[in-house]
Design an enzyme around this catalytic site. Structure first.
Site, PDB file in Angstrom:
ATOM      1  N   PHE A 123       0.874  -1.174   0.000  1.00 38.73           N
ATOM      2  CA  PHE A 123       0.000   0.000   0.000  1.00 38.73           C
ATOM      3  C   PHE A 123       0.906   1.217   0.000  1.00 38.73           C
ATOM      4  O   PHE A 123       1.554   1.507   1.008  1.00 38.73           O
ATOM      5  CB  PHE A 123      -0.836  -0.070   1.284  1.00 38.73           C
ATOM      6  CG  PHE A 123      -1.924   0.940   1.436  1.00 38.73           C
ATOM      7  CD1 PHE A 123      -3.216   0.668   1.002  1.00 38.73           C
ATOM      8  CD2 PHE A 123      -1.686   2.155   2.074  1.00 38.73           C
ATOM      9  CE1 PHE A 123      -4.243   1.586   1.189  1.00 38.73           C
ATOM     10  CE2 PHE A 123      -2.708   3.072   2.266  1.00 38.73           C
ATOM     11  CZ  PHE A 123      -3.988   2.791   1.824  1.00 38.73           C
ATOM     12  N   GLU A 358      -0.500   3.980   9.606  1.00 38.58           N
ATOM     13  CA  GLU A 358      -1.926   4.059   9.235  1.00 38.58           C
ATOM     14  C   GLU A 358      -2.636   5.184   9.998  1.00 38.58           C
ATOM     15  O   GLU A 358      -3.813   5.071  10.362  1.00 38.58           O
ATOM     16  CB  GLU A 358      -2.603   2.697   9.375  1.00 38.58           C
ATOM     17  CG  GLU A 358      -1.974   1.728   8.369  1.00 38.58           C
ATOM     18  CD  GLU A 358      -2.743   0.465   8.119  1.00 38.58           C
ATOM     19  OE1 GLU A 358      -3.957   0.444   8.346  1.00 38.58           O
ATOM     20  OE2 GLU A 358      -2.111  -0.511   7.662  1.00 38.58           O
TER      21      GLU A 358
HETATM   22  N1  COS Z   1     -13.886   7.914   3.646  1.00 34.09           N
HETATM   23  C1  COS Z   1     -14.211   8.356   2.414  1.00 34.09           C
HETATM   24  N2  COS Z   1     -13.896   9.597   1.986  1.00 34.09           N
HETATM   25  C2  COS Z   1     -13.242  10.410   2.829  1.00 34.09           C
HETATM   26  C3  COS Z   1     -12.869  10.007   4.120  1.00 34.09           C
HETATM   27  C4  COS Z   1     -13.221   8.696   4.523  1.00 34.09           C
HETATM   28  N3  COS Z   1     -12.906   8.242   5.730  1.00 34.09           N
HETATM   29  N4  COS Z   1     -12.214  11.021   4.720  1.00 34.09           N
HETATM   30  C5  COS Z   1     -12.180  12.035   3.846  1.00 34.09           C
HETATM   31  N5  COS Z   1     -12.800  11.670   2.699  1.00 34.09           N
HETATM   32  C6  COS Z   1     -13.005  12.475   1.496  1.00 34.09           C
HETATM   33  C7  COS Z   1     -13.786  13.725   1.859  1.00 34.09           C
HETATM   34  O1  COS Z   1     -15.178  13.491   1.811  1.00 34.09           O
HETATM   35  C8  COS Z   1     -13.342  14.692   0.794  1.00 34.09           C
HETATM   36  O2  COS Z   1     -14.041  14.402  -0.400  1.00 34.09           O
HETATM   37  P1  COS Z   1     -14.474  15.583  -1.413  1.00 34.09           P
HETATM   38  O3  COS Z   1     -13.210  16.093  -2.014  1.00 34.09           O
HETATM   39  O4  COS Z   1     -15.353  14.891  -2.404  1.00 34.09           O
HETATM   40  O5  COS Z   1     -15.176  16.611  -0.584  1.00 34.09           O
HETATM   41  C9  COS Z   1     -11.885  14.310   0.567  1.00 34.09           C
HETATM   42  O6  COS Z   1     -11.752  12.964   1.019  1.00 34.09           O
HETATM   43  C10 COS Z   1     -10.916  15.182   1.324  1.00 34.09           C
HETATM   44  O7  COS Z   1     -11.280  15.130   2.683  1.00 34.09           O
HETATM   45  P2  COS Z   1     -10.610  16.047   3.792  1.00 34.09           P
HETATM   46  O8  COS Z   1     -10.629  17.475   3.312  1.00 34.09           O
HETATM   47  O9  COS Z   1     -11.227  15.722   5.100  1.00 34.09           O
HETATM   48  O10 COS Z   1      -9.102  15.558   3.719  1.00 34.09           O
HETATM   49  P3  COS Z   1      -7.873  16.037   4.541  1.00 34.09           P
HETATM   50  O11 COS Z   1      -6.757  16.279   3.613  1.00 34.09           O
HETATM   51  O12 COS Z   1      -8.257  17.166   5.465  1.00 34.09           O
HETATM   52  O13 COS Z   1      -7.573  14.709   5.396  1.00 34.09           O
HETATM   53  C11 COS Z   1      -6.688  13.459   7.261  1.00 34.09           C
HETATM   54  C12 COS Z   1      -7.124  14.806   6.660  1.00 34.09           C
HETATM   55  C13 COS Z   1      -5.737  13.807   8.384  1.00 34.09           C
HETATM   56  C14 COS Z   1      -7.905  12.746   7.830  1.00 34.09           C
HETATM   57  C15 COS Z   1      -6.045  12.546   6.201  1.00 34.09           C
HETATM   58  O14 COS Z   1      -5.021  13.229   5.517  1.00 34.09           O
HETATM   59  C16 COS Z   1      -5.447  11.307   6.834  1.00 34.09           C
HETATM   60  O15 COS Z   1      -6.151  10.335   7.146  1.00 34.09           O
HETATM   61  N6  COS Z   1      -4.139  11.312   7.030  1.00 34.09           N
HETATM   62  C17 COS Z   1      -3.414  10.164   7.548  1.00 34.09           C
HETATM   63  C18 COS Z   1      -2.933   9.363   6.421  1.00 34.09           C
HETATM   64  C19 COS Z   1      -2.398   8.070   6.916  1.00 34.09           C
HETATM   65  O16 COS Z   1      -3.018   7.364   7.685  1.00 34.09           O
HETATM   66  N7  COS Z   1      -1.211   7.756   6.434  1.00 34.09           N
HETATM   67  C20 COS Z   1      -0.585   6.509   6.714  1.00 34.09           C
HETATM   68  C21 COS Z   1      -0.470   5.754   5.449  1.00 34.09           C
HETATM   69  S1  COS Z   1      -0.223   4.069   5.646  1.00 34.09           S
HETATM   70  S2  COS Z   1       1.322   3.888   6.777  1.00 34.09           S
END
Ligand code: COS
Length: 375
Positions: A123, A358
Site C-alpha cells: 500500500f 496508518e
Molecule cells: N472515507 C471516504 N472519503 C473520505 C474520508 C473517509 N474516511 N475522509 C475524507 N474523505 C473524502 C472527503 O469526503 C473529501 O471528499 P471531497 O473532495 O469529495 O469533498 C476528501 O476525502 C478530502 O477530505 P478532507 O478534506 O477531510 O481531507 P484532509 O486532507 O483534510 O484529510 C486526514 C485529513 C488527516 C484525515 C487525512 O489526511 C489522513 O487520514 N491522514 C493520515 C494518512 C495516513 O493514515 N497515512 C498513513 C499511510 S499508511 S502507513
C-alpha cells in the site's frame, strides 16, 4: 445487546490461533533476530484462506466478517506482530482490489494475494514530504499515449521487498485531494525500483522500504484503479478499515505481553505488592476496553454503518494502551523483563509504531473530532 461471536467467526479465530501457535510463535524470536521475512509462512497462511478474509465470495475470497478478521489478526499478533502487520496490509490491499479493481485486475492481482501466489501486497501512499497530510503527496503521473509515466518516491512501505503488486497513489489531476488517482504497479515495471530497507526498532521480521519511480512506465488504462482524481477517497476508505487491523495487531501484542508477564511472575515465584496488583488490574481493564472498541468498529463496518470515527477511536485507544501495557509489563518483571528471556522486550519495541502508522494518534483524534462536529 448481543456480545456473542458467531460460530463462523469462532472457527476462523480457532484456525488463525492454531496456525499462529504452531507455525509462527516458535520462530518469531529467531525471525526478528535474523531479520528474516517469513515469506513461505505467509504463503502457507494464505493457503489456509486467512489472508483477505473480508473479500467477498463473489470476488474469490472467504467472505468472512470484519469481526472474524480482527480476531484473526489478534491471534497472529500474539505470536508475531511482524507477521500480523504483513498479513494486515496484504488484507487491506486485497479489500481495496475487491472493491475497486476490474474483474481482469482482480484475476491478475487479487486472486494471487488470496491464494498465496503472491507473498504480499503493498500500500504505497506515504511520501517523504506527505505522511499525515496525505493529500499533499507529490508523486506525479503524466500520460504519454497509452502509458502513465510515474516519477517520485514513496516511503515506509510495508512488505515492499516481497510484494506482487503495489497500490500506488499518484498526482495526475492538479493540486489537493481531488488531484490524486490510484494505480497498480508491478515489481517488474520499467523505471520502478525498491530502495533502502529501514533499520527499525521493532517489527524487524517485516520489511519496510522506500520505492523509487524514475520515468516508471505503466499501461495506464489496464492499471487504473480509480477514475482520474478519485484516488484520495479510496485511500481514506481503505485506511478506515486498515485501522481496525492495526488496532487488532496492537491488542494482540498487549495480550501477549500480559501472558508473558503472568508466566514470568510464575517463574519468579514472586507475589505482587498492592500497588503492582492495582497496575495489573488497570492493564487488564484497558485490554478489555480496547477489545470492545475494536470489535464494535468491526461490527459497524460489517453492518455497513459509518465506522470511520469508531475505527479511529479503536486505533488511538488500543495502540496507546498496548504501549502502556507493554511498558508496565516489562517494569513489573524487573531487569528480567529487559532481556530476551521473555518476548516482552520484543513486544515493547514492536508496539511503538502502531501509534504511528496508518495514521498517528493525532490523526485519529482529528478524524474523531471532525465526526463529532458533523453530528
Ligand atoms: N472515507 C471516504 N472519503 C473520505 C474520508 C473517509 N474516511 N475522509 C475524507 N474523505 C473524502 C472527503 O469526503 C473529501 O471528499 P471531497 O473532495 O469529495 O469533498 C476528501 O476525502 C478530502 O477530505 P478532507 O478534506 O477531510 O481531507 P484532509 O486532507 O483534510 O484529510 C486526514 C485529513 C488527516 C484525515 C487525512 O489526511 C489522513 O487520514 N491522514 C493520515 C494518512 C495516513 O493514515 N497515512 C498513513 C499511510 S499508511 S502507513
Amino acid at each position: 445487546m448481543d456480545f456473542q461471536i458467531s460460530s463462523e467467526e469462532q472457527d476462523i479465530q480457532r484456525r488463525a490461533r492454531a496456525f499462529a501457535r504452531s507455525a509462527v510463535a516458535p520462530y518469531a524470536g529467531r525471525w526478528e533476530q535474523q531479520e528474516h521475512f517469513p515469506a513461505e509462512t505467509l504463503q502457507a497462511y494464505a493457503r489456509e484462506g486467512l489472508v483477505g478474509l473480508t473479500v467477498s465470495k463473489a470476488c474469490g475470497g472467504p467472505g468472512a466478517t470484519t469481526v472474524a478478521y480482527a480476531l484473526s489478526i489478534m491471534e497472529l499478533a500474539q505470536a508475531c506482530s511482524a507477521t500480523a502487520v504483513t498479513v494486515a496490509v496484504s488484507s487491506m490491499v486485497a479489500e481495496v482490489l475487491s472493491r475497486f479493481a476490474t474483474p481482469e485486475q482482480q484475476a491478475r492481482y487479487l486472486l494471487p494475494i488470496l491464494s498465496g501466489g503472491f507473498v504480499a501486497g503493498s500500500f504505497a501512499l506515504s511520501e517523504p514530504g506527505a505522511g499525515s497530510d496525505a493529500a499533499s503527496l507529490r508523486t506525479q503521473m503524466q500520460i504519454d499515449g497509452e502509458c502513465g509515466i510515474i516519477n517520485g518516491e514513496k516511503t515506509w512501505i510495508s512488505s515492499g521487498t516481497h510484494a506482487g503488486v503495489f497500490v500506488v497513489w499518484v498526482r495526475d489531476n492538479g493540486e489537493g485531494s481531488r488531484g490524486i488517482s490510484t494505480v497498480l504497479v508491478q515489481p517488474d515495471d520499467v523505471g520502478f525500483s525498491i530502495g533502502r530497507k529501514e533499520d527499525k526498532m521493532g517489527l524487524r521480521a517485516s520489511s519496510t522500504v522506500s520505492l523509487h519511480f524514475g520515468d516508471c512506465s505503466i499501461p495506464v488504462e489496464a492499471r487504473r484503479l480509480s477514475e482520474k482524481g478519485g484516488g484520495f477517497r479510496i485511500a481514506m476508505t481503505a485506511l478506515d478499515g486498515g485501522r481496525i487491523g492495526v488496532s487488532s495487531q496492537a491488542w494482540g501484542i498487549a495480550k501477549g505481553a500480559m501472558e508473558d508477564l503472568r508466566e514470568g511472575l510464575r517463574q519468579q515465584g514472586r507475589s505482587l505488592l498492592g500497588e503492582e496488583r492495582a497496575q495489573i488490574a488497570q492493564m487488564e481493564s484497558e485490554l478489555l476496553a480496547a477489545r470492545a472498541l475494536i470489535l464494535r468498529a468491526a461490527w459497524l463496518k460489517d453492518q455497513r454503518k459509518p465506522f470511520s470515527a469508531q475505527a479511529a477511536m479503536a486505533k488511538a485507544f488500543a495502540t496507546e494502551s498496548a504501549n502502556r501495557i507493554c511498558q508496565q509489563a516489562v517494569t513489573l518483571l524487573g531487569e528480567e523483563g529487559c532481556t530476551q528471556l521473555h518476548s516482552l522486550e520484543r513486544r515493547l519495541r514492536d508496539c511503538k509504531v502502531t501509534t504511528i502508522y496508518e495514521g498517528t494518534s493525532e490523526v485519529q483524534r482529528i478524524v474523531i473530532a471532525r465526526s463529532l462536529m458533523r453530528a
